[in-house]
Design a protein around this motif. Structure first.
Motif, PDB file in Angstrom:
ATOM      1  N   GLY A 679       0.800  -1.212   0.000  1.00 24.16           N
ATOM      2  CA  GLY A 679       0.000   0.000   0.000  1.00 24.16           C
ATOM      3  C   GLY A 679       0.831   1.260   0.000  1.00 24.16           C
ATOM      4  O   GLY A 679       2.058   1.231   0.189  1.00 24.16           O
ATOM      5  N   GLN A 680       0.135   2.399  -0.176  1.00 29.88           N
ATOM      6  CA  GLN A 680       0.778   3.708  -0.227  1.00 29.88           C
ATOM      7  C   GLN A 680      -0.247   4.778   0.097  1.00 29.88           C
ATOM      8  O   GLN A 680      -1.458   4.589  -0.106  1.00 29.88           O
ATOM      9  N   VAL A 681       0.236   5.911   0.606  1.00 29.64           N
ATOM     10  CA  VAL A 681      -0.619   7.069   0.881  1.00 29.64           C
ATOM     11  C   VAL A 681      -0.348   8.136  -0.170  1.00 29.64           C
ATOM     12  O   VAL A 681       0.813   8.454  -0.461  1.00 29.64           O
ATOM     13  N   PHE A 682      -1.443   8.714  -0.703  1.00 31.15           N
ATOM     14  CA  PHE A 682      -1.336   9.835  -1.640  1.00 31.15           C
ATOM     15  C   PHE A 682      -1.826  11.095  -0.931  1.00 31.15           C
ATOM     16  O   PHE A 682      -2.959  11.146  -0.445  1.00 31.15           O
ATOM     17  N   TYR A 683      -0.935  12.117  -0.871  1.00 34.02           N
ATOM     18  CA  TYR A 683      -1.230  13.351  -0.153  1.00 34.02           C
ATOM     19  C   TYR A 683      -1.683  14.425  -1.140  1.00 34.02           C
ATOM     20  O   TYR A 683      -1.037  14.655  -2.167  1.00 34.02           O
ATOM     21  N   PHE A 684      -2.789  15.102  -0.789  1.00 33.99           N
ATOM     22  CA  PHE A 684      -3.307  16.164  -1.635  1.00 33.99           C
ATOM     23  C   PHE A 684      -2.874  17.542  -1.154  1.00 33.99           C
ATOM     24  O   PHE A 684      -3.228  18.558  -1.769  1.00 33.99           O
ATOM     25  N   ARG A 685      -2.111  17.586  -0.036  1.00 31.85           N
ATOM     26  CA  ARG A 685      -1.524  18.845   0.426  1.00 31.85           C
ATOM     27  C   ARG A 685      -0.386  18.508   1.386  1.00 31.85           C
ATOM     28  O   ARG A 685      -0.255  17.366   1.852  1.00 31.85           O
ATOM     29  N   ASP A 686       0.467  19.496   1.658  1.00 27.41           N
ATOM     30  CA  ASP A 686       1.589  19.296   2.576  1.00 27.41           C
ATOM     31  C   ASP A 686       1.064  19.096   4.003  1.00 27.41           C
ATOM     32  O   ASP A 686      -0.022  19.566   4.357  1.00 27.41           O
ATOM     33  N   ARG A 687       1.871  18.393   4.795  1.00 23.50           N
ATOM     34  CA  ARG A 687       1.534  18.193   6.205  1.00 23.50           C
ATOM     35  C   ARG A 687       2.257  19.247   7.029  1.00 23.50           C
ATOM     36  O   ARG A 687       3.484  19.251   7.118  1.00 23.50           O
ATOM     37  N   ASN A 688       1.490  20.143   7.636  1.00 23.98           N
ATOM     38  CA  ASN A 688       2.078  21.274   8.354  1.00 23.98           C
ATOM     39  C   ASN A 688       2.207  21.037   9.850  1.00 23.98           C
ATOM     40  O   ASN A 688       3.073  21.628  10.499  1.00 23.98           O
ATOM     41  N   VAL A 689       1.342  20.247  10.427  1.00 25.20           N
ATOM     42  CA  VAL A 689       1.370  20.008  11.872  1.00 25.20           C
ATOM     43  C   VAL A 689       2.510  19.047  12.182  1.00 25.20           C
ATOM     44  O   VAL A 689       2.565  17.924  11.663  1.00 25.20           O
ATOM     45  N   GLN A 690       3.440  19.518  13.024  1.00 28.50           N
ATOM     46  CA  GLN A 690       4.628  18.727  13.344  1.00 28.50           C
ATOM     47  C   GLN A 690       4.867  18.713  14.845  1.00 28.50           C
ATOM     48  O   GLN A 690       4.212  19.417  15.613  1.00 28.50           O
ATOM     49  N   LEU A 691       5.828  17.901  15.250  1.00 25.75           N
ATOM     50  CA  LEU A 691       6.276  17.922  16.637  1.00 25.75           C
ATOM     51  C   LEU A 691       7.162  19.127  16.867  1.00 25.75           C
ATOM     52  O   LEU A 691       7.616  19.781  15.928  1.00 25.75           O
ATOM     53  N   LEU A 692       7.427  19.439  18.127  1.00 21.54           N
ATOM     54  CA  LEU A 692       8.241  20.601  18.443  1.00 21.54           C
ATOM     55  C   LEU A 692       9.659  20.463  17.903  1.00 21.54           C
ATOM     56  O   LEU A 692      10.256  19.386  17.948  1.00 21.54           O
ATOM     57  N   ASP A 693      10.204  21.535  17.401  1.00 22.34           N
ATOM     58  CA  ASP A 693      11.618  21.638  17.047  1.00 22.34           C
ATOM     59  C   ASP A 693      12.069  20.578  16.049  1.00 22.34           C
ATOM     60  O   ASP A 693      13.206  20.116  16.071  1.00 22.34           O
ATOM     61  N   THR A 694      11.160  20.151  15.169  1.00 20.59           N
ATOM     62  CA  THR A 694      11.553  19.192  14.143  1.00 20.59           C
ATOM     63  C   THR A 694      12.490  19.876  13.163  1.00 20.59           C
ATOM     64  O   THR A 694      12.270  21.011  12.766  1.00 20.59           O
ATOM     65  N   ASP A 695      13.541  19.170  12.762  1.00 17.85           N
ATOM     66  CA  ASP A 695      14.552  19.801  11.915  1.00 17.85           C
ATOM     67  C   ASP A 695      14.092  19.887  10.468  1.00 17.85           C
ATOM     68  O   ASP A 695      13.050  19.371  10.060  1.00 17.85           O
ATOM     69  N   GLY A 696      14.903  20.536   9.641  1.00 18.19           N
ATOM     70  CA  GLY A 696      14.539  20.781   8.251  1.00 18.19           C
ATOM     71  C   GLY A 696      14.410  19.530   7.419  1.00 18.19           C
ATOM     72  O   GLY A 696      13.600  19.467   6.499  1.00 18.19           O
ATOM     73  N   VAL A 697      15.211  18.514   7.690  1.00 23.05           N
ATOM     74  CA  VAL A 697      15.130  17.273   6.928  1.00 23.05           C
ATOM     75  C   VAL A 697      13.748  16.653   7.076  1.00 23.05           C
ATOM     76  O   VAL A 697      13.125  16.206   6.121  1.00 23.05           O
ATOM     77  N   ALA A 698      13.234  16.632   8.312  1.00 23.35           N
ATOM     78  CA  ALA A 698      11.914  16.074   8.545  1.00 23.35           C
ATOM     79  C   ALA A 698      10.835  16.932   7.898  1.00 23.35           C
ATOM     80  O   ALA A 698       9.849  16.418   7.363  1.00 23.35           O
ATOM     81  N   ARG A 699      10.995  18.248   7.917  1.00 21.50           N
ATOM     82  CA  ARG A 699      10.007  19.133   7.304  1.00 21.50           C
ATOM     83  C   ARG A 699       9.897  18.862   5.804  1.00 21.50           C
ATOM     84  O   ARG A 699       8.813  18.812   5.245  1.00 21.50           O
ATOM     85  N   ASP A 700      11.027  18.688   5.127  1.00 19.65           N
ATOM     86  CA  ASP A 700      11.005  18.425   3.683  1.00 19.65           C
ATOM     87  C   ASP A 700      10.276  17.121   3.369  1.00 19.65           C
ATOM     88  O   ASP A 700       9.593  17.015   2.342  1.00 19.65           O
ATOM     89  N   ALA A 701      10.403  16.146   4.240  1.00 21.91           N
ATOM     90  CA  ALA A 701       9.758  14.857   3.993  1.00 21.91           C
ATOM     91  C   ALA A 701       8.243  14.986   4.034  1.00 21.91           C
ATOM     92  O   ALA A 701       7.543  14.171   3.422  1.00 21.91           O
ATOM     93  N   GLU A 702       7.719  16.008   4.739  1.00 26.08           N
ATOM     94  CA  GLU A 702       6.277  16.163   4.846  1.00 26.08           C
ATOM     95  C   GLU A 702       5.683  16.929   3.659  1.00 26.08           C
ATOM     96  O   GLU A 702       4.489  17.192   3.652  1.00 26.08           O
ATOM     97  N   LYS A 703       6.487  17.283   2.665  1.00 24.79           N
ATOM     98  CA  LYS A 703       5.993  18.002   1.490  1.00 24.79           C
ATOM     99  C   LYS A 703       5.829  17.105   0.278  1.00 24.79           C
ATOM    100  O   LYS A 703       5.406  17.552  -0.781  1.00 24.79           O
ATOM    101  N   SER A 704       6.159  15.858   0.418  1.00 25.29           N
ATOM    102  CA  SER A 704       6.046  14.924  -0.696  1.00 25.29           C
ATOM    103  C   SER A 704       4.573  14.674  -1.011  1.00 25.29           C
ATOM    104  O   SER A 704       3.703  14.739  -0.140  1.00 25.29           O
ATOM    105  N   SER A 705       4.284  14.384  -2.292  1.00 25.96           N
ATOM    106  CA  SER A 705       2.902  14.124  -2.718  1.00 25.96           C
ATOM    107  C   SER A 705       2.468  12.690  -2.429  1.00 25.96           C
ATOM    108  O   SER A 705       1.291  12.363  -2.605  1.00 25.96           O
ATOM    109  N   SER A 706       3.368  11.842  -2.026  1.00 21.93           N
ATOM    110  CA  SER A 706       3.020  10.456  -1.709  1.00 21.93           C
ATOM    111  C   SER A 706       3.992   9.921  -0.670  1.00 21.93           C
ATOM    112  O   SER A 706       5.112  10.423  -0.531  1.00 21.93           O
ATOM    113  N   SER A 707       3.551   8.906   0.013  1.00 19.77           N
ATOM    114  CA  SER A 707       4.389   8.292   1.036  1.00 19.77           C
ATOM    115  C   SER A 707       5.283   7.237   0.411  1.00 19.77           C
ATOM    116  O   SER A 707       5.214   6.959  -0.794  1.00 19.77           O
TER     117      SER A 707
END
Length: 888
Positions: A679-707
């Motif tokens: 299986g796979q997840v298809f994202y129709f928008r970026d994921r903005n809600v994150q944990l505190l102080d998450t670094d930039g690498v993790a932020r970029d991973a939440e902008k992908s259109s699919s998992s």
């Protein structure tokens, strides 16, 4: 490890328990003394009556004995005696019902271990399986000749005497019944049988009036236990106590006394279930290796106070360890166990537990103390585990443990039910279960068992209400979850202090405690209220399901801050953040199947597509702390969750569609032979809600259109082979983020082989030393695991495990050894290397430890040393427990 569950194992678990068969049959004969006359090929017997002036009319003759299929018993009477006994040694042991392997049927050979030379087989005979009460059974007798001496009121049977009552049987060359003296005597080649028990003797006598019995020159066999033994004399006193002189017990094959127990004077009290033995010796090859002047032991499965099996081990950290557990039977529902343990490098440690059991509750109290000469301070542990309300809607639970220092479990093993990762629980709660709902009130604290982790939040208290109900006949299901909790913790400050004082990094700078790295919302405490009602409409039939669901989660806080000068605006912080977030989902699936066959096996193959749409509003929650929240590990099952975070401090924003496909291969009885999911997840928008102080690498991973792709598979190749695998594959960079493969091979209980490999890259973790959540490319898991137990020949087997960490290029654990197994004893020797957990892994390498472990098992008696080997193999080799449970 010592035995964790009573009853206390008997040192003479079945020692001459077979003698109890003498109580009933001769008592029955006593009430029915007989006179026998020829009747065809057998004898017909009538009860003997006392002589008087006018004797009554003789009763009707007793029926003739049922046919006996006792040819094996009869032929065995002339067989050679047991080797090592009073008669001439011989290799023919048929008189003990011993049948060599080559004379066994294929089914009987399969029931014993390949290294056994034969087994005891009880012969077929009339009445062997008769369960009728003895007072309802007649006594049959037969002999070659008989006479009755009127003068002394004595009846005598001679020549192949056979007495039988139900399952009990006695054979002898001669039997006499002295009515005047209330005495019965069996002489010459006495053979007494009960179901599964054979007792041989030179002669036997019994008082008819009080049941006193004496047997001389005793040999016995207990078939199911594969046990045998001897005794000079065996007596049953008028108080029903069995007295044995010069008795022995072993489970070794006839003619092979590898080990045996010997007791000078042994008393067995069936009424109390206790036995006493004087001058007890354990002999190996007739050489005494252990002696005790007195022993008090049980003769049935009632719990008894006494010593349990000791254990011995050696490690480079603690030195030689000797543990001698002592079990105390206080009452039927109370008991205690003491675990005195001597550690040559540290001193004498005392552990103990007290257990209680009532109709509606049960629990355990534990405690331990050690004046540790190596650590330089007293070490202690105490705890209470309790479950109550087992039979009512109300239930209570306590799981409380406290330890003297955070290094306790790192340095010391324990026989108690207390284990730790980074902390031990200090929790208590009460729950009420209604019809479709549940209310729980609890307090939950912690005690750290490490000094490099952040102090966890405590819930003081936590109140929860959960439930779901159908709304009449509408098909709608209303659910609700509500929670109130107060989160608190006392943060440490200053430098990280270890056993040897302040800890320094590689540059020589002192390291601050993990709590010192917390800033801003990470230093918040306070109240939290969460309310989450939901409504759904589940619909399902044999080929499809559809479940639309809508819920909202409202979260409210009342916060306090442990403020300090770290750059965060504590004065301007929002002390009462809140959020209300709607979540909607639609879960759908189809089911198809067809008949098929794989490799000649008829199967039913299914195809199960599933689609899960999830929408959650995007609301800024950065002003809310993280009391109990972390990010769930991504896997196939996580595709169908409605929140990518655990806990209640974050509701993940979502506009996504998860697609999955599962196929199974099922046998006619429902057994799952194979399964594969993708299986796979298809994202129709970026994921903005994150944990505190998450670094930039993790932020970029939440902008992908699919998992990443998530897949898992299982294949039961045969009854011996089982394969499991899973993988997470990222299509954006064509790399695998995580995966594992595991193979288990066990064609028979004695053969076990496990091979496994797992890895996980770019782990999103909380770094306690920096105070941030981050995806660290250097923080990864890359490990292999190989374990096995494999026979080299029928008696010798190899034991081993190797767990390797490729990320650090080191061995985490390795042990290897040999096992010798025979029909009556077992020996294991294991050499182990393992890595001790080091609190300062970031600044120092873990410490290696080494140890040698020895285990000796006398079958039918238990493990006499090295119980720690049991837990080592049980934890390290999957399939070991099944192997032991199915051992011969």
């Amino acid at each position: 490890m010592a035995y964790r569950t009573p009853p206390f194992r008997s040192s003479f678990p079945m020692l001459l328990a077979s003698s109890l068969l003498l109580i009933q049959p001769l008592s029955s004969v006593a009430a029915n003394q007989v006179q026998c006359r020829p009747a065809g090929n057998s004898w017909s017997c009538e009860p003997l009556q006392p002589r008087g002036e006018l004797p009554p009319r003789p009763p009707r003759p007793a029926p003739a004995p049922a046919p006996l299929t006792d040819s094996v018993v009869k032929s065995a009477d002339t067989a050679a005696p047991l080797s090592g006994g009073r008669a001439t040694p011989s290799t023919d042991f048929t008189r003990l019902d011993w049948v060599p392997r080559e004379q066994l049927s294929s089914e009987q050979q399969a029931a014993i271990a390949p290294y056994c030379g034969g087994t005891y087989v009880e012969p077929e005979r009339s009445g062997r399986d008769d369960s009728t009460p003895f007072d309802q059974l007649p006594v049959y007798a037969s002999a070659d000749s008989s006479r009755f001496e009127q003068g002394n009121q004595t009846g005598v049977l001679q020549g192949d005497v056979l007495l039988r009552q139900g399952r009990l049987q006695a054979r002898a060359d001669q039997a006499s019944f002295d009515q005047a003296n209330a005495q019965a005597v069996l002489e010459g080649n006495v053979r007494l049988r009960d179901q599964g028990v054979l007792v041989l003797g030179d002669s036997a006598s019994m008082r008819i009036d009080n049941g006193e019995t004496r047997i001389d020159g005793v040999e016995y066999v207990v078939h199911d236990a594969r046990a045998r033994g001897t005794a000079e004399t065996l007596r049953r006193r008028d108080d029903a106590v069995i007295v044995i002189s010069d008795g022995s017990y072993t489970t070794c094959e006839p003619g092979e006394n590898t080990w045996s127990l010997h007791g000078k004077d042994i008393e067995l009290d069936r009424e109390t279930g206790w036995g006493e033995a004087k001058h007890v010796t354990l002999r190996v090859k007739d050489v005494p290796v252990f002696y005790t002047p007195y022993m008090y032991f049980p003769i049935d499965d009632r719990r008894q106070t006494g010593l349990l099996t000791p254990s011995f081990s050696y490690s480079s950290d603690n030195g030689t360890e000797i543990e001698t557990p002592y079990y105390i039977n206080i009452a039927p529902n109370y008991d205690a166990t003491l675990y005195p343990r001597y550690l040559s490098e540290r001193g004498l440690q005392m552990e103990g537990d007290f257990r209680y059991l009532h109709d509606d509750d049960e629990g355990t109290l534990t405690a331990a103390f050690l004046n540790d000469s190596k650590y330089g301070e007293n070490r202690w542990l105490y705890g209470w585990q309790h479950e109550g309300g087992l039979k009512s809607r109300w239930s209570t639970e306590v799981d409380y443990t406290d330890i003297s220092d955070p290094y306790y479990f790192q340095d010391l093993d324990t026989a108690l039910e207390a284990r730790s990762g980074t902390y031990v629980n200090q929790r208590a709660g009460i729950t009420y279960r209604g019809d479709g709902w549940r209310f729980q009130a609890a307090v939950h604290g912690y005690e750290l068992a490490t000094i490099t982790s952040v102090t966890p939040y405590e819930r003081l208290p936590q109140l929860r209400l959960d439930g779901a109900n159908w709304l009449g006949d509408t098909g709608l299901r209303f659910g609700y979850n509500a929670e109130y909790a107060y989160f608190d913790r006392n943060l440490s400050n200053g430098f990280l202090t270890g056993k040897d004082g302040i800890q320094f990094d590689s540059a020589g700078q002192p390291i601050l405690t993990a709590d010192e790295n917390l800033v801003g919302l990470q230093r918040a405490t306070g109240h939290r209220v969460v309310v989450s009602p939901s409504i759904s409409y589940p619909w399902r039939n044999s080929w499809a399901f559809v479940t639309p669901k809508v819920r909202t989660q409202s979260t409210y806080y009342d916060l306090n801050f442990d403020s300090r000068a770290d750059g965060f605006d504590y004065a301007g912080a929002n002390n009462n953040p809140s959020s209300t977030i709607p979540v909607a989902s639609l879960d759908t699936g189809l089911y198809f199947d067809r008949a098929t066959s794989w490799f000649g096996r008829n199967l039913r193959q299914t195809l199960e597509p599933r689609a899960f749409y999830l929408y959650a509003a995007d609301e800024d929650q950065d002003d809310q702390p993280l009391f109990d929240t972390n990010q769930n590990t991504f896997s196939y099952s996580s595709l169908f969750r409605d929140n990518r975070f655990s806990g209640n401090d974050r509701v993940a924003d979502a506009n996504q569609l998860s697609l999955g496909l599962t196929s199974r291969a099922l046998e006619a009885n429902g057994t799952e032979r194979a399964r594969a999911s993708f299986g796979q997840v298809f994202y129709f928008r970026d994921r903005n809600v994150q944990l505190l102080d998450t670094d930039g690498v993790a932020r970029d991973a939440e902008k992908s259109s699919s998992s990443a792709y998530a897949a898992e598979a299982m294949y039961q190749v045969s009854d011996a082979w089982r394969l499991n695998a899973d993988v997470i594959w990222d299509p954006d960079d064509s790399t695998s983020d995580a995966g594992s493969v595991f193979a288990h091979y066990q064609p028979e209980p004695r053969k076990v082989l496990n091979m496994g490999y797992r890895y996980r890259n770019n782990i999103n973790t909380y770094n306690a030393l920096t105070g941030t959540f981050q995806r660290d490319p250097d923080s990864r898991i890359d490990q292999s695991d190989l374990s096995f137990m494999w026979p080299l020949n029928p008696q010798w087997s190899l034991i081993g495990r190797w767990q390797h960490d490729f990320a650090e290029d080191r061995t985490l654990e390795a042990f290897g050894g040999l096992e010798y197994d025979s029909c009556c004893w077992k020996l294991r020797v294991v050499n182990r290397y393992w890595v001790d957990y080091n609190e300062f892994e970031s600044v120092a390498t873990d410490d290696a430890n080494r140890g040698i472990f020895l285990q000796i098992v006398l079958k039918g008696l238990g493990s006499v040393s090295g119980n720690e080997v049991e837990s080592l193999l049980d934890d390290g080799i999957p399939g070991y427990r099944e192997r032991e449970d199915n051992a011969f």
